[in-house]
Design an enzyme around this catalytic site. Structure first.
Site, PDB file in Angstrom:
ATOM      1  N   GLU A 117       0.845  -1.212   0.000  1.00 29.56           N
ATOM      2  CA  GLU A 117       0.000   0.000   0.000  1.00 29.56           C
ATOM      3  C   GLU A 117       0.875   1.255   0.000  1.00 29.56           C
ATOM      4  OE1 GLU A 117      -2.878   1.649   3.104  1.00 29.56           O
ATOM      5  OE2 GLU A 117      -4.198   0.322   2.007  1.00 29.56           O
ATOM      6  N   GLU A 131      -0.147   9.746   9.873  1.00 30.30           N
ATOM      7  CA  GLU A 131      -0.039   8.729   8.817  1.00 30.30           C
ATOM      8  C   GLU A 131       0.638   9.233   7.538  1.00 30.30           C
ATOM      9  OE1 GLU A 131      -2.739   9.297  10.631  1.00 30.30           O
ATOM     10  OE2 GLU A 131      -3.184   7.399  11.635  1.00 30.30           O
ATOM     11  N   ARG A 210      -7.072  10.650  14.662  1.00 27.54           N
ATOM     12  CA  ARG A 210      -6.562  11.590  15.650  1.00 27.54           C
ATOM     13  C   ARG A 210      -6.953  13.035  15.350  1.00 27.54           C
ATOM     14  NH1 ARG A 210      -1.884   9.418  18.867  1.00 27.54           N
ATOM     15  NH2 ARG A 210      -2.239   7.233  18.426  1.00 27.54           N
TER      16      ARG A 210
END
Ligand code: UD1
Ligand code: UDP
Length: 376
Positions: A117, A131, A210
């Site tokens: 990914e 991320e 988050r």
């Protein structure tokens, strides 16, 4: 050859499981699994479904863990495993802190890294946080980039990665879905079994990112709540992430709302079957943005950015942002405007064909064979 697969959270486990199963089937491959245990219950749920027994479990999970805790504890634990096992290749998946720590650890030990990914980008370093940074940092350290789509590959090319190291493989989440979806399915959860999916409009809600914690999440939930109150035929199912900060906001906004069914995180088997039976999906999840279009379910993405444009471009996903007004407006439209609903509710599958794991393992094995020849 020795391949070590490293993962730590629910979504990584789901997307790595098809690769682990494929590696286990291959002659000449010694397949090892190390879990960091960044997630505990939510990880174990997935391991059970796919019957994966890790060879190593760092068990780093601590309630309320900080990003530093996860990074440091993973690095320390992986150091020992890598020194002892000396794998030829280490595979990581996605963009969590486990992924970053896993790839950094492999780099320190001179182990080749395959990033599953690869190439997803929101182009905003701070959203999703952390991320976007994790996936870029992992990219820098990786030898093989397994990009799900052409546009993921293009992102990597723009950043200067050599084309010969990038492989378009599809996303293994589609392989995982093929393993779990059932035409006939009886839920273990009584709340779900009693829901009338035929005559009610069931909205499936998940929210955990988050950057949404606090005011954005409150706005999203308030929008969903008001829609439920205005529409008697709407029921909401909300499997609540185990993060106590999410649970607190859910209790505050939905505490007395009896058509919002807050349930524990579901196992992957019932969850994928729940997507298939729901009317609309509201989510800030990455993986669910890929799964919902596969089932032809409109997905309203409650985030400011996405790295998954394929669904938006095909018209099955909308990027709403996190304002109360947008949540109410778009849900209202999809509930009452049949044309608008139909336009979004078509199955597309830009993320994979269910053969991604096979492709990835072929590439890893072939490259190892080639590098062996070159050394001779
Ligand atoms: C992590 C990933 C995120 C991914 C998400 C999938 C990072 C920085 N974030 O976020 O990219 O989308 O997983 O769900 O890697 N908890 C439990 N039990 C569990 C799991 C979590 O109690 O099995 C609670 C704990 O209180 C924990 C909190 O949830 O402190 C947050 O977990 P953490 O792994 O730090 O971050 P996520 O928000 O889950
Ligand atoms: N999922 C699950 N049970 C749940 C909620 C989600 O099995 O109660 C699955 C979902 O199908 C998807 C993955 O978990 O494959 C997504 O995980 P999450 O939203 O936690 O992480 P993200 O994809 O946003 O990183």
């Amino acid at each position: 050859m020795k391949v070590l697969t490293v993962f730590g959270t629910r979504p990584e486990a789901i997307k790595m499981a098809p690769i682990v199963l494929e590696l286990n089937r291959r002659e000449g491959v010694e397949s090892y699994v190390a879990v960091t245990g960044q997630h505990r219950q939510m990880l174990d749920q997935v391991l059970e479904i796919f019957k994966i027994k890790p060879d190593y479990d760092l068990n780093i999970f601590q309630p309320g863990q900080s990003l530093t805790d996860i990074t440091v504890r993973s690095l320390r634990g992986l150091e020992e495993i890598l020194s002892e096992l000396k794998p030829d290749v280490l595979l990581v998946q996605g963009d969590t802190t486990t992924v970053f720590a896993g790839s950094l650890s492999a780099f320190y030990h001179g182990v080749k890294i395959g990033h599953v990914e690869a190439g997803l980008r929101s182009h905003n370093l701070y959203s999703p946080f952390p991320e976007e940074a994790n996936r870029k940092l992992t990219g820098v350290l990786s030898n093989y980039h397994f990009a799900p789509t052409q546009s993921n590959k293009d992102n990597l090319l723009k950043e200067g990665y050599p084309e010969e190291n990038i492989y378009i493989t599809g996303n293994t989440v589609i392989d995982a879905l093929a393993y779990t979806k059932r035409e006939e399915y009886i839920f273990e959860d009584e709340i779900l079994n009693q829901l009338d999916f035929e005559n009610k409009k069931v909205i499936l809600l998940t929210c955990h990112r988050r950057e949404n914690l606090g005011a954005p999440m409150e706005r999203i939930f308030q929008g969903v709540r008001d829609i439920v109150e205005q529409n008697e035929d709407v029921e909401v199912v909300f499997p609540v992430h185990l993060n106590p900060k999410v649970r607190e906001i859910a209790e505050k906004i939905f505490g007395d709302c009896n058509r919002v069914h807050r349930i524990e995180p579901l196992d992957y088997l019932p969850f994928s079957n729940l997507i298939m039976r729901s009317h609309i999906i509201v989510t800030d999840s990455g993986g669910i943005q890929e799964e919902a279009p596969y089932f032809g379910k409109p997905v309203l993405v409650v985030r400011e950015e996405t790295e998954r444009w394929e669904g938006v471009e095909a018209g099955t996903a909308r990027l709403l942002g996190t304002s109360y007004e947008k949540v109410v407006e778009d849900l209202d439209e999809l509930l009452h405007n049949e044309e608008a609903y139909k336009e979004m509710a078509h199955a597309i599958n830009p993320y994979g064909d269910g053969k991604s794991a096979q492709r990835i393992v072929d590439i890893v094995v072939e490259n190892h064979r080639e590098s062996g020849k070159n050394e001779e």
